[in-house]
Structures are given as C-alpha cells and as structure tokens.
Design an enzyme around this catalytic site. Structure first.
Site, PDB file in Angstrom:
ATOM      1  N   ASP A 200     -10.731  10.997  -0.726  1.00  0.00           N
ATOM      2  CA  ASP A 200     -12.168  11.281  -0.601  1.00  0.00           C
ATOM      3  C   ASP A 200     -12.484  12.491   0.259  1.00  0.00           C
ATOM      4  O   ASP A 200     -13.517  13.129   0.067  1.00  0.00           O
ATOM      5  CB  ASP A 200     -12.956  10.036  -0.138  1.00  0.00           C
ATOM      6  CG  ASP A 200     -12.727   9.662   1.323  1.00  0.00           C
ATOM      7  OD1 ASP A 200     -11.711  10.096   1.911  1.00  0.00           O
ATOM      8  OD2 ASP A 200     -13.576   8.933   1.876  1.00  0.00           O
ATOM      9  N   ASN A 450      -0.102   7.738   2.114  1.00  0.00           N
ATOM     10  CA  ASN A 450      -1.287   6.908   2.323  1.00  0.00           C
ATOM     11  C   ASN A 450      -1.722   6.291   0.999  1.00  0.00           C
ATOM     12  O   ASN A 450      -2.007   7.018   0.035  1.00  0.00           O
ATOM     13  CB  ASN A 450      -2.445   7.732   2.882  1.00  0.00           C
ATOM     14  CG  ASN A 450      -3.669   6.858   3.151  1.00  0.00           C
ATOM     15  OD1 ASN A 450      -3.641   6.008   4.035  1.00  0.00           O
ATOM     16  ND2 ASN A 450      -4.726   7.045   2.370  1.00  0.00           N
ATOM     17  N   GLU A 451      -1.760   4.978   0.968  1.00  0.00           N
ATOM     18  CA  GLU A 451      -2.305   4.204  -0.140  1.00  0.00           C
ATOM     19  C   GLU A 451      -1.774   4.584  -1.520  1.00  0.00           C
ATOM     20  O   GLU A 451      -2.549   4.800  -2.462  1.00  0.00           O
ATOM     21  CB  GLU A 451      -3.840   4.263  -0.126  1.00  0.00           C
ATOM     22  CG  GLU A 451      -4.413   3.697   1.164  1.00  0.00           C
ATOM     23  CD  GLU A 451      -5.889   3.355   1.075  1.00  0.00           C
ATOM     24  OE1 GLU A 451      -6.552   3.791   0.121  1.00  0.00           O
ATOM     25  OE2 GLU A 451      -6.372   2.641   1.963  1.00  0.00           O
ATOM     26  N   ASN A 504      -4.174  -0.907   5.212  1.00  0.00           N
ATOM     27  CA  ASN A 504      -5.567  -0.439   5.196  1.00  0.00           C
ATOM     28  C   ASN A 504      -6.378  -1.511   4.466  1.00  0.00           C
ATOM     29  O   ASN A 504      -6.106  -1.785   3.292  1.00  0.00           O
ATOM     30  CB  ASN A 504      -5.691   0.877   4.415  1.00  0.00           C
ATOM     31  CG  ASN A 504      -4.917   2.020   5.064  1.00  0.00           C
ATOM     32  OD1 ASN A 504      -4.375   1.876   6.153  1.00  0.00           O
ATOM     33  ND2 ASN A 504      -4.876   3.167   4.389  1.00  0.00           N
ATOM     34  N   TYR A 506     -10.354  -3.378   3.687  1.00  0.00           N
ATOM     35  CA  TYR A 506     -11.817  -3.209   3.734  1.00  0.00           C
ATOM     36  C   TYR A 506     -12.555  -4.477   3.329  1.00  0.00           C
ATOM     37  O   TYR A 506     -13.595  -4.405   2.685  1.00  0.00           O
ATOM     38  CB  TYR A 506     -12.217  -2.010   2.862  1.00  0.00           C
ATOM     39  CG  TYR A 506     -11.823  -0.701   3.523  1.00  0.00           C
ATOM     40  CD1 TYR A 506     -12.645  -0.120   4.484  1.00  0.00           C
ATOM     41  CD2 TYR A 506     -10.609  -0.084   3.233  1.00  0.00           C
ATOM     42  CE1 TYR A 506     -12.274   1.049   5.125  1.00  0.00           C
ATOM     43  CE2 TYR A 506     -10.224   1.083   3.873  1.00  0.00           C
ATOM     44  CZ  TYR A 506     -11.063   1.658   4.817  1.00  0.00           C
ATOM     45  OH  TYR A 506     -10.697   2.812   5.468  1.00  0.00           O
ATOM     46  N   TYR A 510     -15.598  -2.941   0.880  1.00  0.00           N
ATOM     47  CA  TYR A 510     -15.389  -2.722  -0.562  1.00  0.00           C
ATOM     48  C   TYR A 510     -15.278  -4.042  -1.320  1.00  0.00           C
ATOM     49  O   TYR A 510     -15.465  -4.082  -2.533  1.00  0.00           O
ATOM     50  CB  TYR A 510     -14.145  -1.856  -0.803  1.00  0.00           C
ATOM     51  CG  TYR A 510     -14.336  -0.407  -0.380  1.00  0.00           C
ATOM     52  CD1 TYR A 510     -15.366   0.367  -0.911  1.00  0.00           C
ATOM     53  CD2 TYR A 510     -13.493   0.185   0.552  1.00  0.00           C
ATOM     54  CE1 TYR A 510     -15.535   1.686  -0.516  1.00  0.00           C
ATOM     55  CE2 TYR A 510     -13.661   1.506   0.940  1.00  0.00           C
ATOM     56  CZ  TYR A 510     -14.689   2.257   0.408  1.00  0.00           C
ATOM     57  OH  TYR A 510     -14.869   3.562   0.792  1.00  0.00           O
ATOM     58  N   GLU A 542      -6.255   1.023   8.805  1.00  0.00           N
ATOM     59  CA  GLU A 542      -7.645   1.355   8.448  1.00  0.00           C
ATOM     60  C   GLU A 542      -8.435   0.063   8.329  1.00  0.00           C
ATOM     61  O   GLU A 542      -7.977  -0.890   7.684  1.00  0.00           O
ATOM     62  CB  GLU A 542      -7.727   2.095   7.104  1.00  0.00           C
ATOM     63  CG  GLU A 542      -7.293   3.534   7.166  1.00  0.00           C
ATOM     64  CD  GLU A 542      -7.530   4.307   5.855  1.00  0.00           C
ATOM     65  OE1 GLU A 542      -8.427   3.923   5.066  1.00  0.00           O
ATOM     66  OE2 GLU A 542      -6.801   5.286   5.629  1.00  0.00           O
ATOM     67  N   TRP A 587     -10.909   2.954  10.891  1.00  0.00           N
ATOM     68  CA  TRP A 587     -11.270   4.085  10.033  1.00  0.00           C
ATOM     69  C   TRP A 587     -12.760   4.299  10.195  1.00  0.00           C
ATOM     70  O   TRP A 587     -13.533   3.416   9.873  1.00  0.00           O
ATOM     71  CB  TRP A 587     -10.928   3.798   8.564  1.00  0.00           C
ATOM     72  CG  TRP A 587     -11.087   5.042   7.740  1.00  0.00           C
ATOM     73  CD1 TRP A 587     -12.106   5.350   6.883  1.00  0.00           C
ATOM     74  CD2 TRP A 587     -10.203   6.162   7.729  1.00  0.00           C
ATOM     75  NE1 TRP A 587     -11.907   6.594   6.338  1.00  0.00           N
ATOM     76  CE2 TRP A 587     -10.751   7.121   6.851  1.00  0.00           C
ATOM     77  CE3 TRP A 587      -9.011   6.468   8.398  1.00  0.00           C
ATOM     78  CZ2 TRP A 587     -10.140   8.362   6.613  1.00  0.00           C
ATOM     79  CZ3 TRP A 587      -8.408   7.693   8.156  1.00  0.00           C
ATOM     80  CH2 TRP A 587      -8.975   8.609   7.266  1.00  0.00           C
ATOM     81  N   LYS A 606     -17.884   6.409   7.913  1.00  0.00           N
ATOM     82  CA  LYS A 606     -17.215   5.305   8.618  1.00  0.00           C
ATOM     83  C   LYS A 606     -16.822   5.699  10.041  1.00  0.00           C
ATOM     84  O   LYS A 606     -16.181   4.920  10.752  1.00  0.00           O
ATOM     85  CB  LYS A 606     -15.990   4.825   7.837  1.00  0.00           C
ATOM     86  CG  LYS A 606     -16.364   4.181   6.503  1.00  0.00           C
ATOM     87  CD  LYS A 606     -15.225   3.476   5.826  1.00  0.00           C
ATOM     88  CE  LYS A 606     -15.616   3.005   4.437  1.00  0.00           C
ATOM     89  NZ  LYS A 606     -15.770   4.106   3.461  1.00  0.00           N
TER      90      LYS A 606
HETATM   91  C1  GCB Z   1      -9.170   4.584   2.321  1.00  0.00           C
HETATM   92  C2  GCB Z   1      -8.516   5.899   2.485  1.00  0.00           C
HETATM   93  C3  GCB Z   1      -9.340   6.863   3.307  1.00  0.00           C
HETATM   94  C4  GCB Z   1     -10.795   6.765   2.870  1.00  0.00           C
HETATM   95  C5  GCB Z   1     -11.264   5.351   3.157  1.00  0.00           C
HETATM   96  C6  GCB Z   1     -12.729   5.111   2.742  1.00  0.00           C
HETATM   97  O1  GCB Z   1      -8.579   3.593   2.008  1.00  0.00           O
HETATM   98  O2  GCB Z   1      -7.226   5.797   3.014  1.00  0.00           O
HETATM   99  O3  GCB Z   1      -8.849   8.153   3.105  1.00  0.00           O
HETATM  100  O4  GCB Z   1     -11.601   7.692   3.504  1.00  0.00           O
HETATM  101  O5  GCB Z   1     -10.490   4.445   2.442  1.00  0.00           O
HETATM  102  O6  GCB Z   1     -13.598   5.284   3.564  1.00  0.00           O
HETATM  103  O7  GCB Z   1     -12.950   4.780   1.586  1.00  0.00           O
END
Ligand code: GCB
Length: 635
Positions: A200, A450-451, A504, A506, A510, A542, A587, A606
């Site tokens: 992103d 990453n991811e 990571n 959310y 999400y 994250e 994050w 974030k």
């Molecule tokens: C993630 C990514 C990070 C994004 C974040 C987001 O999982 O590793 O680069 O900025 O989510 O805020 O969606």
C-alpha cells in the site's frame, strides 16, 4: 535450544553488485574479488569524503527506452531537484508525480586536485528501483534494487583536478521480476503507462539518499565483517578483512573504547580479539567500541585506516524466549516507513532524530525496517542509541491476491507471477541487505519478506532456498518473515523454516471490524494456535487501526481515536495471556502516503503519530504500558 552465534558471516563473499557497463574498460588492478557492498564511505587519515547532496538538474526521460543520448549530454535548463528526496511530491506537476520509467539527475563535479594518488568513487546510497551512473558519456555502473547502495570507480576516466558531468538515471518500474514486484499496464484511452503493486505505501522514487564522491588509497580496506560473542567477563570480536590491491601488506587491528583507550589489538586479515571486562551493547544502553583496521606497508607506514563502530552482544532464541546477552528481550515499538511530506522517502536528519526522540518518549525499544532496508544513517543511529532493529528486505507484496489488483483466487507462485526470476532478485536483495547491515549491533534478526502468500502452493519451493541462503550468509542472527493474516497457523506452509513467528494481524479492523469482543476471541485462538504449533517466540509485528486524528466517538467506532486506543488495549490484554509472546510492534509509527485508491484517504492512517509526528490519543496508552514494562525490566 538453538545457539545462533556462528561465524558464517565471516565467509560472506559475493560478486559485485554493480554490473559493469559494456563500455567500461577493464583494469587489472581492480580485478580482485569485490565485496557485494563496500563499506560505508568515511573520512579518515587516509580517506576523503565529499557530499554531492544539494540541487541537481532534473528531467524525465521522454520514452521508456530513452536511456542513452541525449541524457549523457547536459540536461536542459529548468527543473532542479533536491538530493536526497523522492522527486514525486517536489514538483507541482502531475506528469512528474505519476511518471513511470526513467528520470535523470545531473550536476557538475570536480575531483579535488590532491587526489592524484588515490582511487575515487561515486556512491549513490539508493536509486529507486534501478540506477545508472554516467560520467560524461560513459556508463560506469548499473544497479537493480532500490534500497541498497551502489558505486562507480571513476579514477580511470577523470583526472584529479578535472571537472566532469555526473548523470544518475533512475527508473521506478516494478514488474514481476523485481523486488518488490508490481505490474505496468497501459491506459486504454490515453496509452499512459500505469504502475500498480501489491503493497500500500506509495512507490516513491528518485535519489532519496545521499550521493558521495570519496577517495580511498590504492591499497585499501574494502570490507570488514565482525561477529561478536561473550566469554565470561570478556568480549570477543571475530573478524575478517578484505583488502583491495593488497598482497604483502600487514593488517593491524586496534579496538578502542568510548573513552579513547586501546583495549585490544591483533593483526592479520582474520582472527579474534578479546576485550577484557567488556562493556556490552544492550537495548537502551548502547556501548560501541571502535574496531579500527589499518593496512600497513612493508616500510611500516599506515596506508589506510577504517573505523567500524562495533557493539559486543549476543542474540539467541531459546524456547519461547528471544535472548539478547542471554536476557529475555520483549520487543516494543513499531513497524515504520521512511516517509514524510514533500520529501517522500527522502532521508532527513531532522526526522531521523525526531523519530528516535518519539520512540524514546513512548518507551519503545525497537522497530522493524518495514518494508525495505532503511538509510545507513538510520542503522548507525540505532547502534548508537540502543534501539533494536528487525531488518527487512524489500520483498513486500509477494501475494497476488492482496490489495485486489487481481481476482482473489489469483495464484502467486506461478511462471506468470512470482517466478524463478523474482526468486533470483529476492536472493540478491537478501545478499545485499546482509552485506550492508551485517555489522550493526542493533540488528538482531533478518526478516526476508513481508506478508508473502505463505499458504499457497509453491510457497515452500520458493522460500526454502531463501531461508537456507540467509542462514548461510549469517548464522549469527535468527531469521523470520512477517506472516499475513490469511496464512493462519493452520494454513501457513513455511514457518518451520524460520526461528521466530512474526505475525501481522488485523482482527477488529479488516475482520470483525469494530467488534472488539469477537476480535479478542479470534486473536487469542490464533495466537494459541501458533504457540501450540511451535515452541518459540511470537512477535506481533503488525496490529493497528486506521485513525483520523481529531475524530472522536462515544461509541468508540472505527476510525476514531477512541477505537484505536481500545483496540490496542484489547490486543495487549491478549498478549499478556499468551506465554510465548516476545514482542509487540504496532502498525504503524506514523501515518504515511499510499497509492491512490478507494480504501485510503490521503494515505494510511494507522499511525500512532500523524504524518507530521503529533501523537494520537493511543500514543499515551502505549507510553504508559511500554515505559512501565521498561521500568519493570530495570527494577
Ligand atoms: C499490512 C501490510 C502493511 C500495510 C498494512 C495496512 O498487512 O504489511 O504494509 O500498510 O497491512 O495498513 O493495511
């Protein structure tokens, strides 16, 4: 229990990163094996260093293949661009902002008269994502990979005292064969080239770090590798030195403490020095020795000296603990970005110092260089200030289903997407990261991606050789990657190749959006799943929620400052119930710019700090928790 201190870093020998350009004349005296990335230039009694930072002439290439003339000729008058800075937000010009392809930076440079007996080089600390160095009409170096340095030895082209035209071409294109990957499409109506990618943060480009002209003696120290250990009260520094154009010279080693006392010495290109009653480099209490290597000629004269700031410390993973100097270390801090208004990813000393001040204020002891190697000045600063770093390659977005560019069933590891050439570029990114950052005491772990889509077919075949390579290059540090939410403990296929589970997650953002009770249960289930699967540390690399500074809600609705505060508190409750937790990195440190899109309003929000580094409400909660944790450790 796995003991990770090892010496394979000392055998790190790799080909040059700079592909010599076709018109580069071969010189016999530099045909020694080159280190992948040479030591960061420094001024010493035998070396000179001139900054080429400042305003450079600037122009866009007119077409995608426009890389030769007329760009080695003087650029037209008009645009001037600051170095270091990303160029995208500097000009009030949408064409420059959105440009996909080559741009050119140019300035005149004079090699100092006094350098006639020296070799001299131009070094660009980064060119995102591909760079070329031209001296007058000669293409002298080319480099792929936007976040690591490259250089051109210009000695045979320009005499000391002469002026020359230095042009650096920079290309920002991302394809399936670059790290990070991306795709270029052509606008149906406009024919315009458009860059998309699976991460992103905005694809800032240009010369975002310093450019140097520096000199070294003909016989000089090209590379030093140190690995430290502790034996009782003493510190051990095992070292290996590479000398350019040296055959009969002696290598002298002196280790000097912070008070200027000589505490150990040695000689030879390889060996171990012992520091009696060593002062360890510790998180929050940095101590650095100057490891000084000199080349001495047959007459006993010192020909070259290089001084490497070296912290003595050990890193190990034992059961579910991450040990620094044999003491359990719990990571607190953030995933960050190199990002600020106007300069984009341009390195800035004011932001460097201020960001570390904020880390200190909030009680953080660490950060991850998400999602690429940061400027070397940042790593030096972390060494000097005792901040612990998880150092990451630019391999972000190896996940075709992420960010909705393709349909969600898209497969990642296929010949059409992430393929053998991507893997080769990824290997090179790992080599360059380790070659550049191997000597930093602050770096305690390598994160090689990453991811990625670690739950998909092909992930294991892709990652197994990469994990192996990383360990071959450096057996002294644990390795990891940041695991994506969809690759749960049930789905992930590669985590056993690594030492620490970096996750990571959310929940509450999400998924289970706004429902912190559901999110709490889901988070706990997931963490306990990982704990059961692997007896090793878990670091949440994250977790966070987009938050508009100044938006409030009595209900604690998503996007409000209340929600971010409550969500982080919920995560912390869960972390405190899971015995394998070895760290928490929110994050993100600060809001940052992203690509245009319907999910982001002027960037990713974030941040616990705004883009101009003002604390949101959640910062105070984190500060209370982390300063207490730091106090408890010291007590
Ligand atoms: C993630 C990514 C990070 C994004 C974040 C987001 O999982 O590793 O680069 O900025 O989510 O805020 O969606």
């Amino acid at each position: 229990m796995r003991l990770l201190v090892g010496l394979s870093l000392l055998s790190l020998i790799s080909p040059s990163i700079c592909v010599p350009a076709a018109n580069l004349r071969l010189r016999t005296e530099t045909q020694v094996e080159q280190p992948l990335i040479k030591l960061k230039p420094q001024q010493s009694s035998s070396r000179e260093l001139l900054s080429l930072d400042g305003l450079w002439k600037f122009a866009l290439a007119s077409g995608p293949n426009d890389t030769t003339t007329p760009w080695t000729a003087p650029l037209p008058k008009g645009l001037e661009c600051p170095v270091p800075a990303s160029y995208n937000d500097i000009f009030v010009d949408r064409e420059i902002h959105d440009h996909v392809g080559w741009v050119y930076y140019q300035r005149d440079v004079i090699v100092p008269k006094g350098w006639s007996q020296e070799r001299y080089l131009v070094r660009a600390e980064s060119a995102t994502h591909k760079g070329r160095i031209y001296v007058n009409d000669h293409l002298l170096a080319e480099h792929v990979g936007g976040y690591t340095p490259f250089e051109a030895d210009i000695t045979d082209y320009i005499a000391a005292g002469e002026k020359f035209r230095l042009t650096i071409a920079v290309n920002n294109e991302l394809t399936h064969e670059t790290i990070p990957p991306g795709e270029i499409s052509i606008g149906k109506a406009t024919g315009k080239r458009v860059q998309t990618y699976h991460h992103d943060f905005y694809n800032y480009a240009g010369l975002a770090r310093s450019v140097w002209l520096y000199s070294v003696p003909r016989q000089h120290i090209q590379d030093i590798t140190v690995v430290t250990d502790v034996a009782g009260a003493d510190g051990l520094i095992s070292y290996q030195i590479k000398v350019a154009n040296g055959t009969t010279e002696q290598i002298k080693i002196e280790v000097i403490d912070e008070d200027g006392n000589l505490v150990a010495n040695s000689s030879g290109v390889k060996g171990t020095v012992r520091i009696p009653s060593v002062k360890l480099w510790q998180p929050g209490a940095a101590y650095l020795y100057q490891f000084q290597a000199s080349v001495v000629n047959s007459k006993g004269e010192t020909v070259d000296t290089y001084s490497l700031a070296t912290g003595v410390r050990t890193v190990k993973v034992s059961g579910h603990q991450f040990l620094i100097n044999d003491k359990p270390f719990y990571f607190t801090g953030f995933g960050k970005h190199e990002d600020s208004a106007v300069r984009g990813k341009g390195h800035d000393q004011a932001y460097l110092v201020h960001d570390f001040q904020l880390l200190n204020w909030i009680g953080a002891n660490s950060f991850r260089t998400s999602h690429y190697p940061y400027a070397e000045e940042v790593m030096d600063f972390a060494d000097r200030h005792g901040i612990v770093v998880i150092d990451e390659t630019p391999a972000v977005g190896l996940n075709i289903a992420l960010l909705g560019l393709s349909d969600s069933d898209a497969k990642t590891f296929t010949p059409e997407a992430i393929n053998n050439n991507t893997q080769a570029a990824h290997k090179q990114a790992i080599r360059e990261l380790i070659s550049r950052d191997k000597n930093h005491a602050s770096v305690v772990m390598w994160s090689i991606a990453n991811e990625p889509a670690s739950h998909e077919d092909g992930a294991r075949e892709y990652f197994e050789p990469l994990a192996k390579l990383t360990r071959q290059l450096d057996a002294s540090r644990p390795i990891t990657f940041a695991n994506v939410g969809m690759a749960t403990y049930k789905e992930d296929r590669i985590s056993d190749l690594f030492d620490v589970s970096c996750l990571n997650r959310y929940f509450g953002w999400y998924s289970e959006t706004g429902d912190l009770e559901e999110a709490e249960a889901a988070l706990e289930e997931e963490l306990l799943g990982w704990e059961k699967k692997f007896d090793r540390p878990i670091v949440m690399t994250e977790y966070g929620a987009d938050t508009i500074a100044g938006l409030h809600s009595v209900f604690g609705f998503p996007w409000s400052e209340e929600f971010q505060t409550q969500m982080l508190a919920m995560y912390h409750r869960v972390f405190d119930r899971v015995g394998s937790m070895a760290g928490e990195q929110v994050w993100a440190f600060a809001d940052f710019q992203t690509n245009l899109g319907i999910q982001r309003v002027d960037g990713n929000k974030k941040g616990v700090f705004t883009r101009d580094r003002k604390p949101k409400a959640a910062a105070h909660g984190l500060r209370a928790r982390w300063t207490k944790m730091a106090g408890d450790i010291l007590a």
